[in-house]
Scaffold this motif. Structure first.
Motif, PDB file in Angstrom:
ATOM      1  N   GLU A  59      20.529 -11.709   7.275  1.00 51.46           N
ATOM      2  CA  GLU A  59      21.632 -11.083   6.894  1.00 51.46           C
ATOM      3  C   GLU A  59      22.945 -11.978   6.614  1.00 51.46           C
ATOM      4  O   GLU A  59      23.428 -11.820   5.871  1.00 51.46           O
ATOM      5  CB  GLU A  59      21.761 -10.058   8.037  1.00 51.46           C
ATOM      6  N   LYS A  60      22.700 -13.017   7.602  1.00 53.48           N
ATOM      7  CA  LYS A  60      23.838 -14.079   7.394  1.00 53.48           C
ATOM      8  C   LYS A  60      23.620 -15.279   6.656  1.00 53.48           C
ATOM      9  O   LYS A  60      24.050 -16.180   6.563  1.00 53.48           O
ATOM     10  CB  LYS A  60      24.291 -14.616   8.895  1.00 53.48           C
ATOM     11  N   GLU A  61      22.183 -15.485   6.428  1.00 55.75           N
ATOM     12  CA  GLU A  61      21.697 -16.470   5.539  1.00 55.75           C
ATOM     13  C   GLU A  61      21.559 -17.673   6.113  1.00 55.75           C
ATOM     14  O   GLU A  61      22.137 -18.728   5.640  1.00 55.75           O
ATOM     15  CB  GLU A  61      22.174 -16.629   4.210  1.00 55.75           C
ATOM     16  N   ILE A  62      21.172 -17.617   7.616  1.00 54.09           N
ATOM     17  CA  ILE A  62      21.225 -18.881   8.310  1.00 54.09           C
ATOM     18  C   ILE A  62      20.018 -19.437   8.435  1.00 54.09           C
ATOM     19  O   ILE A  62      19.021 -18.865   8.736  1.00 54.09           O
ATOM     20  CB  ILE A  62      21.739 -18.475   9.832  1.00 54.09           C
TER      21      ILE A  62
ATOM     22  N   ARG B 133      21.336 -25.725  13.326  1.00 55.91           N
ATOM     23  CA  ARG B 133      21.809 -24.766  12.359  1.00 55.91           C
ATOM     24  C   ARG B 133      22.285 -25.624  11.035  1.00 55.91           C
ATOM     25  O   ARG B 133      22.939 -26.619  11.343  1.00 55.91           O
ATOM     26  CB  ARG B 133      22.895 -23.911  12.672  1.00 55.91           C
TER      27      ARG B 133
ATOM     28  N   ARG C 290      17.644 -22.806  10.102  1.00 55.21           N
ATOM     29  CA  ARG C 290      17.380 -23.707  11.081  1.00 55.21           C
ATOM     30  C   ARG C 290      16.410 -24.842  10.850  1.00 55.21           C
ATOM     31  O   ARG C 290      15.506 -24.313  10.508  1.00 55.21           O
ATOM     32  CB  ARG C 290      17.446 -23.070  12.445  1.00 55.21           C
TER      33      ARG C 290
ATOM     34  N   LYS D 109      12.367 -17.621   2.880  1.00 50.61           N
ATOM     35  CA  LYS D 109      11.898 -17.515   4.610  1.00 50.61           C
ATOM     36  C   LYS D 109      11.972 -19.097   5.046  1.00 50.61           C
ATOM     37  O   LYS D 109      12.253 -19.494   6.045  1.00 50.61           O
ATOM     38  CB  LYS D 109      10.797 -16.998   4.595  1.00 50.61           C
TER      39      LYS D 109
ATOM     40  N   THR E  45      16.472 -17.968   9.908  1.00 51.81           N
ATOM     41  CA  THR E  45      16.647 -17.345  11.024  1.00 51.81           C
ATOM     42  C   THR E  45      17.245 -16.022  11.261  1.00 51.81           C
ATOM     43  O   THR E  45      17.078 -15.123  11.969  1.00 51.81           O
ATOM     44  CB  THR E  45      16.909 -18.274  11.976  1.00 51.81           C
ATOM     45  N   ASP E  46      18.254 -15.928  10.125  1.00 50.04           N
ATOM     46  CA  ASP E  46      19.033 -14.738  10.139  1.00 50.04           C
ATOM     47  C   ASP E  46      19.164 -14.255   8.711  1.00 50.04           C
ATOM     48  O   ASP E  46      20.238 -14.867   8.198  1.00 50.04           O
ATOM     49  CB  ASP E  46      20.347 -15.010  10.750  1.00 50.04           C
TER      50      ASP E  46
END
Length: 152
Positions: A132-135, A144, A137, A101, A129-130
């Motif tokens: 599902e898309k493993e983004i 990003r 920030r 996380k 932060t996302d």
């Protein structure tokens, strides 16, 4: 050392961990990212091993305390790697990895206006932060993270 059947034999480890299902060719990068070169222990790297699941894979065997392994770094690099914990010559646990996380001091913010560029002593913190898309920030400026999962 090859035996008569054409397979490679690597001796078992008594206590430590085995990183399995590493993408073929990534083991040396992971070896350095996890700072395994700084540990005073036995490490075996197997490259391009045959795999029913992946075709080819790399494996890293490390004979030392499993506490030396940073699961957050490993989860950030590739959460599909299997971590087998070895005690008494047997697999006693398998750790499933997930993208962490929050990651701290693993990657750097590229934004020149970010506070971390000015205040060099600040921790580099990125937040997932996302999932599902493993983004990821930057915690401070929300820039990003783009690029390969290469460690500082």
């Amino acid at each position: 050392m090859e035996n008569n059947s054409g397979t490679l034999n690597i001796s078992a480890i008594h206590e430590g961990f085995v990183l399995d299902h590493i993408k073929a060719g990534m083991s040396l990068q992971i070896y350095h990212d996890l700072k395994l070169d700084e540990l005073d222990c036995c490490v075996a790297i197997i490259k391009n091993a045959r795999s029913n699941k992946m075709g080819k894979k790399d494996i890293i065997k490390v004979e030392c305390s499993p506490n030396a392994l940073d699961l957050d770094i490993l989860g950030f690099i590739d959460h599909n790697i299997t971590v087998n914990i070895i005690k008494g010559d047997k697999i006693v646990d398998k750790c499933e990895l997930a993208p962490p996380k929050e990651i701290k001091n693993i990657i750097r913010c590229k934004n020149p206006r970010c506070i971390t560029s000015i205040e060099q002593e600040l921790d580099q913190i990125f937040v997932l932060t996302d999932p599902e898309k493993e983004i990821y920030r930057c915690k401070y400026c929300e820039t990003r993270f783009k690029g390969h999962r290469k460690i500082m």
